[in-house]
Design an enzyme around this catalytic site. Structure first.
Site, PDB file in Angstrom:
ATOM      1  N   CYS A 163     -13.775   3.112 -14.895  1.00 24.24           N
ATOM      2  CA  CYS A 163     -14.138   4.473 -14.486  1.00 24.24           C
ATOM      3  C   CYS A 163     -12.874   5.309 -14.287  1.00 24.24           C
ATOM      4  O   CYS A 163     -12.616   5.875 -13.234  1.00 24.24           O
ATOM      5  CB  CYS A 163     -14.976   4.436 -13.206  1.00 24.24           C
ATOM      6  SG  CYS A 163     -15.796   6.007 -12.826  1.00 24.24           S
ATOM      7  N   TYR A 188      -6.687   6.135   4.745  1.00 25.72           N
ATOM      8  CA  TYR A 188      -6.774   5.176   3.637  1.00 25.72           C
ATOM      9  C   TYR A 188      -5.940   3.933   3.919  1.00 25.72           C
ATOM     10  O   TYR A 188      -6.421   2.799   3.812  1.00 25.72           O
ATOM     11  CB  TYR A 188      -6.315   5.805   2.307  1.00 25.72           C
ATOM     12  CG  TYR A 188      -6.016   4.713   1.306  1.00 25.72           C
ATOM     13  CD1 TYR A 188      -7.054   4.042   0.665  1.00 25.72           C
ATOM     14  CD2 TYR A 188      -4.712   4.278   1.074  1.00 25.72           C
ATOM     15  CE1 TYR A 188      -6.803   2.989  -0.194  1.00 25.72           C
ATOM     16  CE2 TYR A 188      -4.444   3.226   0.219  1.00 25.72           C
ATOM     17  CZ  TYR A 188      -5.489   2.591  -0.407  1.00 25.72           C
ATOM     18  OH  TYR A 188      -5.233   1.522  -1.241  1.00 25.72           O
ATOM     19  N   ASP A 190      -9.649   5.069  -2.172  1.00 21.28           N
ATOM     20  CA  ASP A 190      -8.489   5.620  -2.856  1.00 21.28           C
ATOM     21  C   ASP A 190      -8.979   6.547  -3.966  1.00 21.28           C
ATOM     22  O   ASP A 190     -10.179   6.820  -4.085  1.00 21.28           O
ATOM     23  CB  ASP A 190      -7.583   4.508  -3.393  1.00 21.28           C
ATOM     24  CG  ASP A 190      -8.209   3.732  -4.550  1.00 21.28           C
ATOM     25  OD1 ASP A 190      -9.419   3.923  -4.833  1.00 21.28           O
ATOM     26  OD2 ASP A 190      -7.490   2.933  -5.180  1.00 21.28           O
ATOM     27  N   CYS A 244     -25.535   5.683 -12.663  1.00 21.19           N
ATOM     28  CA  CYS A 244     -24.593   6.795 -12.573  1.00 21.19           C
ATOM     29  C   CYS A 244     -25.269   8.099 -12.959  1.00 21.19           C
ATOM     30  O   CYS A 244     -25.825   8.237 -14.055  1.00 21.19           O
ATOM     31  CB  CYS A 244     -23.397   6.536 -13.490  1.00 21.19           C
ATOM     32  SG  CYS A 244     -22.126   7.823 -13.423  1.00 21.19           S
ATOM     33  N   GLU A 292       0.822  -1.210   0.000  1.00 16.21           N
ATOM     34  CA  GLU A 292       0.000   0.000   0.000  1.00 16.21           C
ATOM     35  C   GLU A 292       0.857   1.261   0.000  1.00 16.21           C
ATOM     36  O   GLU A 292       0.541   2.240  -0.678  1.00 16.21           O
ATOM     37  CB  GLU A 292      -0.946   0.003   1.201  1.00 16.21           C
ATOM     38  CG  GLU A 292      -2.058  -1.031   1.117  1.00 16.21           C
ATOM     39  CD  GLU A 292      -2.975  -0.813  -0.073  1.00 16.21           C
ATOM     40  OE1 GLU A 292      -3.108   0.337  -0.532  1.00 16.21           O
ATOM     41  OE2 GLU A 292      -3.570  -1.798  -0.541  1.00 16.21           O
ATOM     42  N   CYS A 327     -17.645   4.287 -20.245  1.00 19.15           N
ATOM     43  CA  CYS A 327     -18.962   4.130 -19.619  1.00 19.15           C
ATOM     44  C   CYS A 327     -19.753   2.954 -20.184  1.00 19.15           C
ATOM     45  O   CYS A 327     -20.567   2.339 -19.487  1.00 19.15           O
ATOM     46  CB  CYS A 327     -19.767   5.420 -19.747  1.00 19.15           C
ATOM     47  SG  CYS A 327     -19.031   6.818 -18.865  1.00 19.15           S
ATOM     48  N   CYS A 384     -19.248  -0.179 -18.098  1.00 22.56           N
ATOM     49  CA  CYS A 384     -19.416  -0.041 -16.648  1.00 22.56           C
ATOM     50  C   CYS A 384     -20.685  -0.736 -16.160  1.00 22.56           C
ATOM     51  O   CYS A 384     -21.783  -0.477 -16.685  1.00 22.56           O
ATOM     52  CB  CYS A 384     -19.460   1.437 -16.269  1.00 22.56           C
ATOM     53  SG  CYS A 384     -19.589   1.698 -14.481  1.00 22.56           S
TER      54      CYS A 384
END
Length: 281
Positions: A181, A115, A133, A196, A34, A187, A190
């Site tokens: 995304c 985070y 994130d 959305c 991370e 799109c 998705c």
């Protein structure tokens, strides 16, 4: 929210990217991944993560090593403060005698923010923690159709989290943001397009721009202080350097070089010894 999570999981589980850190539940290994992934591309971390762990396989091994050795191993990953913080976090884990396994405990580790703490909870301990994130923040802002504050993004993430499935849910959502995304989205691919509020409309400004947690355009690197500091750190990876040579190495005049050196010393990344600069405090 149930419909949203179902759609993301149905899309994501068969498509999960095969990333090496997804095969471990060791909190130290997850933390290293991370920290490396902060502002560093996945392809680069894929190669460097196992190399770093081969040298520093445990918090104890990292804490016992000189900071200079950790900085040398980190070289090329950028932002050496992250390596310094990781070294300090390892020392704190050794001091505690165990790896913290709750949010408050993880937040006490140097360099670990909300985070990273939630990521370790979800990915190492498989606790019900919603990770946010830059990719995930972008998804929630677009779904909402407006800019979101940091608190609002986290509230959306907490509400959507399917209890008991935090590991796979967060990974799927991250992949959705990384693959579909994106800043320039696809799109049509998705699974959330029909939910959305923005859906890539050319007539409406992207609500992700300016939302908390969504990365903006990075400042120009060429000619920046970051580049100058990087030149010096690269030179010190090879060995000590006369203090008098620092300005030339960094490509700065004496006044600017002194300012940058003061910052690096204050950050504990370099030290002056007998007229020479060396890595570490």
């Amino acid at each position: 929210m149930t419909a949203l999570t179902g759609a993301v999981l149905a899309w994501g589980v068969p498509r999960l990217r095969d990333l090496p850190w997804r095969h471990t539940r060791d909190p130290w290994e997850v933390l290293v991944s991370e920290v490396m992934l902060q502002q560093t591309q996945v392809a680069r971390v894929r190669d460097r993560w196992p190399r770093f762990l081969a040298r520093f396989p445990t918090p104890a091994a990292c804490a016992a090593a000189p900071l200079a050795d950790v900085l040398r191993e980190w070289h090329g990953l950028g932002y050496p403060r992250r390596a310094r913080n990781l070294h300090a976090a390892a020392a704190e884990v050794v001091h505690l005698g165990r790896f913290p396994d709750d949010l408050d405990g993880l937040l006490t580790l140097p360099g670990v923010g909300p985070y990273t703490a939630r990521a370790v909870l979800a990915f190492a301990f498989e606790r019900d923690a919603a990770v946010v994130d830059t990719n995930i923040a972008r998804i929630y802002a677009r779904l909402a159709g407006r800019r979101l504050t940091g608190r609002e993004v986290q509230q959306h993430a907490d509400a959507a989290l399917p209890v008991g499935d935090a590991w796979v849910w967060n990974q799927c959502l991250m992949d959705l943001g990384a693959v579909v995304c994106r800043p320039v989205p696809s799109c049509g691919d998705c699974p959330l397009a029909d939910r959305c509020a923005w859906r890539g409309s050319a007539d409406v400004a992207d609500p992700a721009l300016g939302s908390a947690g969504v990365s903006g355009r990075q400042a120009r690197f060429e000619g920046s202080d970051r580049q100058a500091r990087g030149r010096l750190m690269a030179a010190l990876v090879e060995g000590s350097l006369p203090l008098a040579a620092a300005a030339e190495v960094m490509g700065r005049d004496a006044l600017a070089a002194a300012r940058l050196l003061d910052g690096l010393v204050a950050d504990g990344l370099i030290a002056e010894r007998a007229g020479h600069l060396v890595l570490g405090a």
